[in-house]
Design a protein around this motif. Sequence first.
Motif, mmCIF file in Angstrom:
data_model
loop_
_atom_site.group_PDB
_atom_site.id
_atom_site.type_symbol
_atom_site.label_atom_id
_atom_site.label_comp_id
_atom_site.label_asym_id
_atom_site.label_seq_id
_atom_site.Cartn_x
_atom_site.Cartn_y
_atom_site.Cartn_z
ATOM 1 N N ARG A 248 64.606 99.557 -27.189
ATOM 2 C CA ARG A 248 64.095 99.389 -25.837
ATOM 3 C C ARG A 248 64.749 98.227 -25.094
ATOM 4 N NH1 ARG A 248 57.882 98.860 -26.056
ATOM 5 N NH2 ARG A 248 58.252 98.033 -28.124
ATOM 6 N N ILE A 249 65.540 97.407 -25.784
ATOM 7 C CA ILE A 249 66.148 96.260 -25.105
ATOM 8 C C ILE A 249 67.651 96.429 -24.925
ATOM 9 C CG2 ILE A 249 64.402 94.681 -25.994
ATOM 10 C CD1 ILE A 249 66.624 93.619 -27.882
ATOM 11 N N SER A 250 68.111 97.651 -25.025
ATOM 12 C CA SER A 250 69.547 97.901 -24.924
ATOM 13 C C SER A 250 70.014 98.143 -23.500
ATOM 14 C CB SER A 250 69.920 99.114 -25.800
ATOM 15 O OG SER A 250 69.216 100.264 -25.362
ATOM 16 N N ASN A 251 69.169 97.795 -22.537
ATOM 17 C CA ASN A 251 69.494 98.025 -21.138
ATOM 18 C C ASN A 251 70.389 96.905 -20.611
ATOM 19 O OD1 ASN A 251 69.189 97.844 -18.192
ATOM 20 N ND2 ASN A 251 67.760 99.553 -18.466
ATOM 21 N N ASP A 252 71.628 97.226 -20.290
ATOM 22 C CA ASP A 252 72.588 96.224 -19.825
ATOM 23 C C ASP A 252 72.144 95.566 -18.523
ATOM 24 O OD1 ASP A 252 74.232 96.628 -21.973
ATOM 25 O OD2 ASP A 252 75.496 98.099 -20.960
ATOM 26 N N ALA A 253 71.522 96.340 -17.647
ATOM 27 C CA ALA A 253 71.094 95.792 -16.359
ATOM 28 C C ALA A 253 70.042 94.705 -16.561
ATOM 29 C CB ALA A 253 70.547 96.908 -15.472
ATOM 30 N N ASN A 254 69.093 94.956 -17.466
ATOM 31 C CA ASN A 254 68.061 93.950 -17.732
ATOM 32 C C ASN A 254 68.658 92.707 -18.380
ATOM 33 O OD1 ASN A 254 66.051 95.452 -16.647
ATOM 34 N ND2 ASN A 254 65.148 96.108 -18.566
ATOM 35 N N ARG A 255 69.676 92.893 -19.214
ATOM 36 C CA ARG A 255 70.323 91.752 -19.870
ATOM 37 C C ARG A 255 71.020 90.876 -18.817
ATOM 38 N NH1 ARG A 255 74.336 93.735 -24.112
ATOM 39 N NH2 ARG A 255 72.753 95.361 -24.247
ATOM 40 N N ALA A 256 71.691 91.519 -17.878
ATOM 41 C CA ALA A 256 72.373 90.770 -16.827
ATOM 42 C C ALA A 256 71.365 90.066 -15.918
ATOM 43 C CB ALA A 256 73.249 91.715 -16.010
ATOM 44 N N LYS A 257 70.271 90.748 -15.619
ATOM 45 C CA LYS A 257 69.223 90.159 -14.792
ATOM 46 C C LYS A 257 68.616 88.941 -15.474
ATOM 47 C CE LYS A 257 64.642 91.255 -12.900
ATOM 48 N NZ LYS A 257 63.598 92.315 -12.825
ATOM 49 N N PHE A 258 68.397 89.041 -16.775
ATOM 50 C CA PHE A 258 67.843 87.918 -17.531
ATOM 51 C C PHE A 258 68.790 86.726 -17.502
ATOM 52 C CE2 PHE A 258 67.768 85.768 -21.729
ATOM 53 C CZ PHE A 258 66.533 85.137 -21.598
ATOM 54 N N ALA A 259 70.076 86.966 -17.679
ATOM 55 C CA ALA A 259 71.046 85.873 -17.695
ATOM 56 C C ALA A 259 71.028 85.098 -16.379
ATOM 57 C CB ALA A 259 72.451 86.427 -17.971
ATOM 58 N N LYS A 260 70.754 85.787 -15.290
ATOM 59 C CA LYS A 260 70.724 85.129 -13.989
ATOM 60 C C LYS A 260 69.519 84.194 -13.835
ATOM 61 C CE LYS A 260 73.253 88.680 -11.414
ATOM 62 N NZ LYS A 260 73.192 89.665 -10.311
ATOM 63 N N ASN A 261 68.528 84.372 -14.674
ATOM 64 C CA ASN A 261 67.337 83.529 -14.589
ATOM 65 C C ASN A 261 67.491 82.203 -15.335
ATOM 66 O OD1 ASN A 261 65.781 85.218 -13.006
ATOM 67 N ND2 ASN A 261 64.937 86.318 -14.747
ATOM 68 N N ILE A 262 68.602 82.024 -16.027
ATOM 69 C CA ILE A 262 68.781 80.801 -16.809
ATOM 70 C C ILE A 262 69.211 79.669 -15.883
ATOM 71 C CG2 ILE A 262 69.892 79.762 -18.816
ATOM 72 C CD1 ILE A 262 68.058 82.102 -19.458
ATOM 73 N N SER A 263 68.236 78.991 -15.320
ATOM 74 C CA SER A 263 68.473 77.884 -14.395
ATOM 75 C C SER A 263 68.779 76.606 -15.173
ATOM 76 C CB SER A 263 67.231 77.671 -13.523
ATOM 77 O OG SER A 263 66.162 77.197 -14.318
ATOM 78 N N PRO A 264 69.201 75.536 -14.506
ATOM 79 C CA PRO A 264 69.448 74.265 -15.206
ATOM 80 C C PRO A 264 68.217 73.741 -15.938
ATOM 81 C CG PRO A 264 70.494 74.235 -13.054
ATOM 82 C CD PRO A 264 69.676 75.488 -13.104
ATOM 83 N N ASP A 265 67.038 73.877 -15.341
ATOM 84 C CA ASP A 265 65.819 73.424 -16.007
ATOM 85 C C ASP A 265 65.559 74.215 -17.279
ATOM 86 O OD1 ASP A 265 65.293 71.475 -14.172
ATOM 87 O OD2 ASP A 265 63.904 72.688 -12.978
ATOM 88 N N ILE A 266 65.768 75.509 -17.220
ATOM 89 C CA ILE A 266 65.578 76.345 -18.400
ATOM 90 C C ILE A 266 66.621 76.001 -19.457
ATOM 91 C CG2 ILE A 266 65.715 78.721 -19.257
ATOM 92 C CD1 ILE A 266 64.432 79.643 -16.671
ATOM 93 N N THR A 267 67.845 75.741 -19.036
ATOM 94 C CA THR A 267 68.897 75.366 -19.979
ATOM 95 C C THR A 267 68.523 74.089 -20.725
ATOM 96 O OG1 THR A 267 70.612 76.411 -18.637
ATOM 97 C CG2 THR A 267 71.327 74.744 -20.229
ATOM 98 N N ARG A 268 67.988 73.100 -20.016
ATOM 99 C CA ARG A 268 67.563 71.861 -20.672
ATOM 100 C C ARG A 268 66.463 72.121 -21.698
ATOM 101 N NH1 ARG A 268 68.901 69.554 -15.576
ATOM 102 N NH2 ARG A 268 66.870 70.078 -14.680
ATOM 103 N N GLU A 269 65.532 73.011 -21.366
ATOM 104 C CA GLU A 269 64.474 73.351 -22.308
ATOM 105 C C GLU A 269 65.028 74.110 -23.507
ATOM 106 O OE1 GLU A 269 60.524 73.827 -23.904
ATOM 107 O OE2 GLU A 269 61.582 72.356 -22.672
ATOM 108 N N LEU A 270 66.013 74.958 -23.290
ATOM 109 C CA LEU A 270 66.671 75.660 -24.392
ATOM 110 C C LEU A 270 67.289 74.668 -25.371
ATOM 111 C CD1 LEU A 270 68.478 78.557 -22.484
ATOM 112 C CD2 LEU A 270 66.613 78.817 -24.110
ATOM 113 N N VAL A 271 67.994 73.685 -24.851
ATOM 114 C CA VAL A 271 68.647 72.683 -25.693
ATOM 115 C C VAL A 271 67.597 71.888 -26.471
ATOM 116 C CG1 VAL A 271 70.050 70.589 -25.699
ATOM 117 C CG2 VAL A 271 70.684 72.507 -24.220
#
Length: 457
Positions: A248-271
């Motif tokens: 159910r997660i093999s949708n390329d469009a959703n993967r690209a949409k998710f990548a666009k949500n990775i803001s600088p604040d989210i990146t800092r939390e990821l690290v």
Amino acid sequence: MSKKWHISRRRMLKGMGACIALPFLEAMAIPGQGSTGKAPVRTAFLFMPNGVHPDRWTPATTGNTFELTPQLLPLQKFQKDIVVLGELMNKNSLFKGADGHYAKSASLLTCMPIKQTIGDNISSGGVSIDQVIAGDVGKDTLFPSLEYGLDRITTGVDINVGFTRLYGSSISWKSPNQPLSKEIDPRLAFDRLFRPYVPGVKIKADPYKQSILDLVLDDANELKRHLGRADQDKVSEYLESIYSVEKRISNDANRAKFAKNISPDITRELVRLNKSIDEYKEVYAGVNVTEKTRLMLDIMALAFWSDASRVSTFMFGNSVSDRNFSFLDGVKGNHHSISHHMDKPEALEEYTRITSWHISQYAYFLDKLQNIREGDKTLLENSMVVFTSDLRDGNRHSPRNLPVVLAGQGGGRIRTGQNLIFEKETPLANLYLTMLHTLNIQHDRFGDSTGTLKELV
């Protein structure tokens, strides 16, 4: 008065060949008009096994002037953000001839009677509420839903009540015969969602082309060698449920949409979270589960924030959990044994402390959500987070007057800051139907519902 800086909603982050869209920021709001977009509503269900001290849970007064009881005190900061719900009952979890836990935990989110069995012919009676929601909103996210917990799948048969223990290992059901397996390892949970987006981390293989089963196959095969035929089949069914999620997660469009949500604040939390998981792995002794619990809740919060998923469940323990809570001051034994307190004051005090620990972790999760801004609201305001157990009191195994707390305003549609007491034996399913309608999912019924909880909306 300083002039607020305004930037376009279409502003992108560019550099090193990357082009990443930003989520909604305060600086994107047009003065006098507030938010220019409506954030999605996230939904979570947190399950605690073994019930609560029945006399230290429900506030004495109703309405918005209630005082929190000893077991609910960790929620003091969030009193205006929660609703305590009294006298809700999961009637279909009552099972003739069996007074145990399994019929109650397996049907907690389905509100339908389960099938008593010691074999692999399991049935929860219906689809769980989280999966009904995921079926509607999951098409817009990377993962339709996320299932997390602390304990491995429990196998075998509980001979005291004549149920397979598999019923106690999941509260999330894709179909009556298909429970969804939960992730219990923080590293695997984090990597599966976020590892490709952590700066400086090298990816050996495309995680979307590699099955999570490749990582657990050896352990699964080792487990199955020690099981009977029926349990082997059941484990295989659990593994198949993982494959179904991956498909159910093999949708390329959703993967690209998710990548666009990775803001600088989210990146800092990821690290930060990636580093915390590495540090946890080095020091974890396997006794005090507080840090592991909070890491899993951090991952849930980050999944909601980044819009990796809008639906999640979390199990603090499997049904009949015997986790030892001696790491808490004043507690000297395991949860299930203490829940059979026989009304002894010393056991009831330990029982209260264990529940307070669970509520403290719930409060930790709410605090994470509250500290994340989404336009003119917080992520908590744009969520509905249920905390509940399948029993009122572990000593009596009663599904009447269940301990239920709902946090968050569902995007502004839930009236929080209340203690509500409904008519005795009001269906728990009425809460779930209300949540569906809050999400604009127009079902006439869910489980054994008789209507919605109008006082909530």
